[in-house]
Design an enzyme around this catalytic site. Structure first.
Site, short mmCIF file in Angstrom:
data_model
loop_
_atom_site.label_atom_id
_atom_site.label_comp_id
_atom_site.label_asym_id
_atom_site.label_seq_id
_atom_site.Cartn_x
_atom_site.Cartn_y
_atom_site.Cartn_z
N GLU A 1 0.83 -1.22 0.00
CA GLU A 1 0.00 0.00 0.00
C GLU A 1 0.86 1.26 0.00
O GLU A 1 0.82 2.06 0.95
CB GLU A 1 -0.90 0.01 1.23
CG GLU A 1 -1.94 -1.08 1.24
CD GLU A 1 -2.93 -0.96 2.39
OE1 GLU A 1 -2.57 -0.36 3.42
OE2 GLU A 1 -4.04 -1.48 2.28
N GLU B 1 -5.52 -8.13 -0.87
CA GLU B 1 -6.12 -8.00 0.47
C GLU B 1 -7.60 -7.69 0.31
O GLU B 1 -7.96 -6.82 -0.49
CB GLU B 1 -5.50 -6.85 1.27
CG GLU B 1 -4.19 -7.16 1.91
CD GLU B 1 -3.69 -6.02 2.80
OE1 GLU B 1 -4.50 -5.42 3.51
OE2 GLU B 1 -2.48 -5.76 2.75
#
Ligand code: BG6
Length: 483
Positions: free
Chosen positions: A189, A382
């Site tokens: 991320e 995710e």
């Protein structure tokens, strides 16, 4: 007939800090996350879940070593349980397992010339164990971790010195593991430093001479360069491997159809996509350079950065997907019910116990949007539901989790039918682990229950939840049977 390709990579995702433990074993050094203390529930009122750490909170942790509850130091002790855990993943039929490397296990302070052999061996053991069951590792080179020494010495990624130190680390990863790991992601991320610079970049904006946004974008620039140099080395020396970029994907909707709301939404999307633009298209978009100017963001660009970025683009795009959000041009409307990002409530969709908007349809939209824009294979690395589970007589009846994942898997199937090339799907926290927003274990994501509470008490025993058996069947039928 399944909508999913034959070689679809079903699996689960984790990170070293949230999983591994063994912070004082095998010569591992400490990272900035080792100083993030647990925030008890009664102290969270009005505090949005965030891993952002102020200098005061950090100093408090340093001064109270031994008294403070530091959950990332213990994770769920995968360090000592990895064989048992991988066996459980294999029983579910995992095709892949996403994990990250603790930089400090290989380079305890980040400054050493040579890697720590015990650290290298640990990951060899884990990969060998995965391959024993035919599970392909998917490795995030760094998931929110920075050696604490680099935070102290350089204010983390704000300084260009960290680029070479990181590249030394990633070169070792590639040389050492290229025959055992095919799929790689450089940064977890990467866009999260915008919300949480301590977590994403190991830095305090208060320590910088620049304004906060400039300091963060400076750190991000260094990460882009480090990532591109890593991609170059991977492409030159490990052609059998694929290396990707990962963002927290923030699909957003305009609050109303007022043109100003639509324009504000577009800017949010452009900012979210700029990370892919730099890493997959190989340049900063003009719109983002204009945005930098408009917001007084100044970056000291690394010499030759345009060529470095243009010549070293990633092979695939990865993202986490938990929620969508709503954007208004009206500043007064800002609320904050999510963990890391500013959100407005969407009245048309339900929310999790933690206030995260549950939006399976948005996943299909996002997959289509990304594929239309970049035409690269996509890995959903995710997704999942954080919930409070109850263990009764060794069982957890988590039908809510099954329902959540089922709805998202259906939408992935539809996106594949739309023509999107999806490599795989790894649900977050496939085994319960330490949560990122508050450092607790009360918020659980796993198919496997781990007996450990927020204070770190418990037997650490593992139990199969109802979702364990459900996911096993999903994998076995390649996504055909979702009931
Ligand atoms: C992602 C992170 O943002 O969200 C993970 O990559 C994190 O590290 C996950 O755990 C879920 O967030 P939380 O706060 O529920 O653990």
């Amino acid at each position: 007939m399944s909508k999913f390709p034959k070689n679809f990579l079903w699996g689960g995702a984790t990170s070293s800090a949230q999983l591994e433990g063994g912070f004082d074993k095998g010569g591992r050094g400490k990272s900035q996350l080792d100083y993030v203390s647990y925030i008890p529930a009664e102290e969270r009122i009005g505090v949005p879940g965030t891993l952002e750490v102020s200098e005061e909170r950090f100093n408090y942790g340093v001064e109270h070593e031994g008294e403070v509850n530091f959950p990332y130091r213990r994770g769920i002790d995968f360090y000592n349980h990895y064989k048992e855990d991988i066996k459980l993943f294999a029983e579910m039929g995992f095709k892949t397992f996403r994990m990250s490397i603790a930089w400090t296990r290989l380079f305890p302070t980040g400054l050493e010339e040579r890697p720590n052999p015990e650290g290298l061996q640990f990951y060899h053991n884990v990969y060998d164990e995965l391959h024993k069951y035919g599970i392909e590792p998917l490795v995030t080179m760094i998931h929110y971790e920075v050696p604490i020494e680099l935070t102290k010495r350089y204010n983390g990624w704000e300084s260009p010195e960290v680029i070479d130190l990181f590249v030394k680390f990633t070169n070792v990863l590639i040389d050492e593991y290229k025959d055992k790991v095919k799929y790689w992601i450089t940064f977890n991320e990467i866009n999260m430093s915008l919300n949480s610079p301590y977590t994403g970049a190991g830095m305090f904006v208060t320590k910088s001479n620049k304004n906060p946004l400039s300091a963060i974008h400076q750190a991000l620039h260094h990460q882009f360069i480090a990532s591109a140099i890593t991609v170059k080395y991977m492409h030159e020396t490990a052609k059998q491997c694929l290396i990707g970029s990962m963002i927290a994907r923030l699909e957003c909707y305009p609050y109303t159809c007022k043109p100003a709301d639509v324009a504000a939404t577009l800017l949010e999307e452009q900012i979210n996509f700029y990370f892919y633009d730099v890493m997959a298209r190989g340049h900063y978009p003009k719109k983002i350079l204009k945005y930098f100017k408009d917001y007084d963001i100044s970056i000291d660009f690394v010499e030759g950065y345009e060529e470095i970025l243009a010549e070293n683009k990633v092979d695939f795009l990865a993202f986490s997907y938990y929620m969508t959000y709503v954007v208004s041009a009206d500043e007064d409307k800002k609320e904050n019910p999510g963990n890391l990002v500013k959100l407005l409530k969407n009245p048309y969709i339900e929310r999790s116990e933690w206030g995260w908007a549950i939006d399976p349809e948005g996943l299909r939209t996002t997959l289509n949007k990304i594929y239309d824009r970049y035409r690269l294979p996509i890995f959903i690395v995710e997704n999942g539901l954080g919930a409070k589970d109850t263990l009764v007589d060794g069982h957890v009846h988590d039908d809510y989790r099954i329902d959540y994942i089922k709805k998202h898997v259906e939408k992935i199937g539809e996106a594949i039918e739309d023509g999107v090339e999806v490599l795989g799907y790894t649900t977050w926290g496939c085994i319960d682990l330490v949560s990122a927003s508050f450092g607790d274990t009360t918020k659980r994501y796993g198919f496997i229950y781990v007996d450990q509470d927020d204070e770190g008490k418990g037997t650490l025993e593992r139990y199969k939840k109802d979702s364990f058996y459900w996911y096993k069947n999903v994998i076995e039928t390649n996504g055909e049977e979702l009931e």
